[in-house]
Design a protein around this motif. Structure first.
Motif, PDB file in Angstrom:
ATOM      1  N   VAL A 108       0.845  -1.195   0.000  1.00  0.00           N
ATOM      2  CA  VAL A 108       0.000   0.000   0.000  1.00  0.00           C
ATOM      3  C   VAL A 108       0.882   1.247   0.000  1.00  0.00           C
ATOM      4  O   VAL A 108       1.681   1.451   0.911  1.00  0.00           O
ATOM      5  CB  VAL A 108      -0.944   0.022   1.222  1.00  0.00           C
ATOM      6  CG1 VAL A 108      -1.846   1.253   1.179  1.00  0.00           C
ATOM      7  CG2 VAL A 108      -1.782  -1.246   1.289  1.00  0.00           C
ATOM      8  N   SER A 110       0.645   5.502  -0.447  1.00  0.00           N
ATOM      9  CA  SER A 110      -0.278   6.637  -0.403  1.00  0.00           C
ATOM     10  C   SER A 110       0.456   7.929  -0.707  1.00  0.00           C
ATOM     11  O   SER A 110       1.637   8.062  -0.400  1.00  0.00           O
ATOM     12  CB  SER A 110      -0.912   6.752   0.984  1.00  0.00           C
ATOM     13  OG  SER A 110      -1.653   5.597   1.284  1.00  0.00           O
ATOM     14  N   THR A 145      -9.507   0.598 -11.000  1.00  0.00           N
ATOM     15  CA  THR A 145      -9.506   1.777 -10.127  1.00  0.00           C
ATOM     16  C   THR A 145     -10.857   1.824  -9.440  1.00  0.00           C
ATOM     17  O   THR A 145     -11.835   1.239  -9.912  1.00  0.00           O
ATOM     18  CB  THR A 145      -9.272   3.084 -10.915  1.00  0.00           C
ATOM     19  OG1 THR A 145     -10.313   3.250 -11.871  1.00  0.00           O
ATOM     20  CG2 THR A 145      -7.925   3.079 -11.616  1.00  0.00           C
ATOM     21  N   ILE A 155     -10.292  -1.233   1.989  1.00  0.00           N
ATOM     22  CA  ILE A 155      -9.299  -1.377   0.929  1.00  0.00           C
ATOM     23  C   ILE A 155      -8.014  -1.974   1.474  1.00  0.00           C
ATOM     24  O   ILE A 155      -7.403  -2.837   0.868  1.00  0.00           O
ATOM     25  CB  ILE A 155      -9.007  -0.014   0.267  1.00  0.00           C
ATOM     26  CG1 ILE A 155     -10.190   0.426  -0.583  1.00  0.00           C
ATOM     27  CG2 ILE A 155      -7.783  -0.070  -0.602  1.00  0.00           C
ATOM     28  CD1 ILE A 155     -11.123   1.279   0.137  1.00  0.00           C
ATOM     29  N   THR A 168      -3.188   4.862  -3.108  1.00  0.00           N
ATOM     30  CA  THR A 168      -4.341   5.588  -2.576  1.00  0.00           C
ATOM     31  C   THR A 168      -4.050   7.080  -2.529  1.00  0.00           C
ATOM     32  O   THR A 168      -2.926   7.491  -2.239  1.00  0.00           O
ATOM     33  CB  THR A 168      -4.718   5.121  -1.149  1.00  0.00           C
ATOM     34  OG1 THR A 168      -3.710   5.538  -0.234  1.00  0.00           O
ATOM     35  CG2 THR A 168      -4.879   3.622  -1.079  1.00  0.00           C
ATOM     36  N   THR A 169      -5.057   7.869  -2.824  1.00  0.00           N
ATOM     37  CA  THR A 169      -4.948   9.322  -2.714  1.00  0.00           C
ATOM     38  C   THR A 169      -6.349   9.890  -2.496  1.00  0.00           C
ATOM     39  O   THR A 169      -7.346   9.193  -2.655  1.00  0.00           O
ATOM     40  CB  THR A 169      -4.289   9.938  -3.968  1.00  0.00           C
ATOM     41  OG1 THR A 169      -3.958  11.298  -3.708  1.00  0.00           O
ATOM     42  CG2 THR A 169      -5.170   9.831  -5.201  1.00  0.00           C
ATOM     43  N   ARG A 182     -11.738   8.764  -1.546  1.00  0.00           N
ATOM     44  CA  ARG A 182     -10.394   8.264  -1.833  1.00  0.00           C
ATOM     45  C   ARG A 182     -10.406   7.605  -3.210  1.00  0.00           C
ATOM     46  O   ARG A 182     -11.357   6.913  -3.573  1.00  0.00           O
ATOM     47  CB  ARG A 182      -9.942   7.231  -0.788  1.00  0.00           C
ATOM     48  CG  ARG A 182      -9.870   7.765   0.624  1.00  0.00           C
ATOM     49  CD  ARG A 182      -8.729   8.747   0.811  1.00  0.00           C
ATOM     50  NE  ARG A 182      -8.734   9.324   2.140  1.00  0.00           N
ATOM     51  CZ  ARG A 182      -9.175  10.527   2.451  1.00  0.00           C
ATOM     52  NH1 ARG A 182      -9.696  11.289   1.515  1.00  0.00           N
ATOM     53  NH2 ARG A 182      -9.116  10.991   3.679  1.00  0.00           N
ATOM     54  N   TYR A 183      -9.332   7.835  -3.953  1.00  0.00           N
ATOM     55  CA  TYR A 183      -9.151   7.231  -5.265  1.00  0.00           C
ATOM     56  C   TYR A 183      -8.159   6.092  -5.096  1.00  0.00           C
ATOM     57  O   TYR A 183      -7.056   6.298  -4.592  1.00  0.00           O
ATOM     58  CB  TYR A 183      -8.618   8.275  -6.248  1.00  0.00           C
ATOM     59  CG  TYR A 183      -8.589   7.833  -7.686  1.00  0.00           C
ATOM     60  CD1 TYR A 183      -9.759   7.740  -8.426  1.00  0.00           C
ATOM     61  CD2 TYR A 183      -7.393   7.527  -8.314  1.00  0.00           C
ATOM     62  CE1 TYR A 183      -9.743   7.356  -9.752  1.00  0.00           C
ATOM     63  CE2 TYR A 183      -7.369   7.137  -9.643  1.00  0.00           C
ATOM     64  CZ  TYR A 183      -8.539   7.053 -10.349  1.00  0.00           C
ATOM     65  OH  TYR A 183      -8.518   6.668 -11.666  1.00  0.00           O
ATOM     66  N   ILE A 184      -8.553   4.899  -5.500  1.00  0.00           N
ATOM     67  CA  ILE A 184      -7.741   3.704  -5.304  1.00  0.00           C
ATOM     68  C   ILE A 184      -7.353   3.127  -6.662  1.00  0.00           C
ATOM     69  O   ILE A 184      -8.199   2.971  -7.545  1.00  0.00           O
ATOM     70  CB  ILE A 184      -8.531   2.628  -4.516  1.00  0.00           C
ATOM     71  CG1 ILE A 184      -9.252   3.227  -3.298  1.00  0.00           C
ATOM     72  CG2 ILE A 184      -7.621   1.469  -4.131  1.00  0.00           C
ATOM     73  CD1 ILE A 184      -8.377   3.855  -2.262  1.00  0.00           C
TER      74      ILE A 184
END
Length: 190
Positions: A108, A110, A145, A155, A168-169, A182-184
């Motif tokens: 992960v 970020s 995504t 997630i 992640t962001t 959150r955009y994954i």
């Protein structure tokens, strides 16, 4: 007093804008500095990330550990151990407790949407991601995504069954303030 109010508002606005510009420049400088440290760590296996052997790879919090390359957007981003605010000012943060490549688990990473991950919205299924560490270079392909609520912690499972890269962001990318989502990005090893 009324005639000075517009002048006060203009001055306050200029101070606010100046502070914002200074923050962006400062974070950009920290990221560049950390990228140099990451490149040095990759070239010098005996450096601060210890050896080029995976078993010896035990980074400390706040330390530059490697590089995330995203060819489609021509990005070369430093990976820092940890996801605290100070760590994320330096680059892409590696989430505590998640795995690294070749450990058969969830990796992960970020980053802030307005700094290192500014252009991640341009990435699509099939685009490549590359993680470079002192013990090797690892390629991934984006396979999906997803956009989730900011409170959704499902997630990050820290599963240890198969290797997968997750970026992640915050989202939306152009949102001012604390973003509500959150955009994954999910990547599979290739």
């Amino acid at each position: 007093m009324k005639k000075y109010l517009p002048i006060f508002i203009i001055i306050a606005g200029l101070v606010f804008i100046g502070y914002g510009v200074w923050e962006v420049v400062d974070i950009s400088h920290k990221t560049e500095q950390t990228l140099d440290e990451a490149k040095l760590a990759l070239k010098s296996p005996s450096g601060k990330n210890k050896g080029s052997d995976k078993e010896e790879f035990k980074p400390k919090f706040g330390e530059a550990v490697g590089i995330l390359e995203i060819p489609k957007i021509n990005a070369e981003l430093p990976i820092v151990e940890g996801t605290d605010a100070d760590d994320l000012e330096k680059g892409v943060g590696h989430y505590k407790g998640s795995y690294y490549p070749d450990e058969n688990g969830q990796i992960v990473l970020s980053g802030h949407r307005d700094t290192v991950f500014r252009r991640t919205g341009e990435l699509k299924k099939g685009d490549q991601l590359k993680v470079k560490l002192p013990y090797g270079s690892f390629s991934y392909e984006i396979d999906k995504t997803k956009i989730v609520d900011q409170a959704d912690t499902s997630i990050i499972t820290l599963q240890h069954n198969k290797e997968e890269l997750i970026l992640t962001t915050c989202y939306p990318f152009s949102y001012i303030g604390n973003a509500p989502k959150r955009y994954i990005i999910y990547g599979k090893r290739i």
